[in-house]
Design an enzyme around this catalytic site. Sequence first.
Site: not given
Length: 303
Positions: A220, A223
């Site tokens: 991600c 992230c």
Amino acid sequence: MASTASFLATLASSTATASLSATPVSGGSSKVRFLPATAQRRRVAVRAAVSGAEKEKAKPSEPGDKDKGGKDARVVQVHSAEELDSALQAAKNRLVVVEFAASHSVNSSRIYPCMVELSRTCSDVDFLLVMGDESEATRELCRREGITQVPHFSFYKGTEKVHEEEGIGPDQLAGDVLYYGDNHAAVVQLHNRADVEALMAENSGEDGKLLVLDVGLKHCGPCVKVYPTVVKLSRTMADTAVFARMNGDENDACMEFLRDMEVVEVPTFLFIRDNKIVGRYVGSGKGELIGEILRYQGVRVTY
């Protein structure tokens, strides 16, 4: 040499998030999938490079430089598939970052000084270089690895490829190395519900600290982007908060925990006190995250 965490203090301010579903978003892109576990990567725009190599007066290193006794000492050039496989096996569970470059590539030359600087600073990571146009052996290696564009960065742990990127800048390369590299003592790595419950029990009661649980996915983009902020906060707020991380796509136990916690977007930060979830923040904004942490520590925050 210092750890990866000490090198990376770049704190991004974007508030992008990635959905656990495949719901389309504007611009034709799609949010990160939660199931199946293979996640779609999202490019994240970041600020200008922080590499100290760019400040040096001397001519920056270029891919393939033979300065093994100097500044390129920890960037090891490999010349065949056999050499790469051997290096990956020798690294065991250490992070290995492999740059696939080419002698004619301007972009390879531009990103390489950051690779060198990271290799000097991140003693917990192995850095390898493959010059794709060096020989038939390296061209065959690129074909085996599916390399169609350079510079291309592949990240390995335990001989398994855990991430790959191409067309990125120094800041994102540094952030990727941090995210997939260190096992930071200040950020507790959680792998199942039992780990979460044990950490909650340790920080409950009158002397307990606020537990900040960073929930994300391995691939991600947001992230990865917010993680340097998490690492820095884990050091500066060590007296009042405990920071932990869980990747939902690490195993089935993590997936089940995310479902039970009703996490539908990542990154999601769960704020836990006395064994109870008292709040959450969804996003990757530095300022918003700090504000939410302070709020759940009882500090009045005005937006």
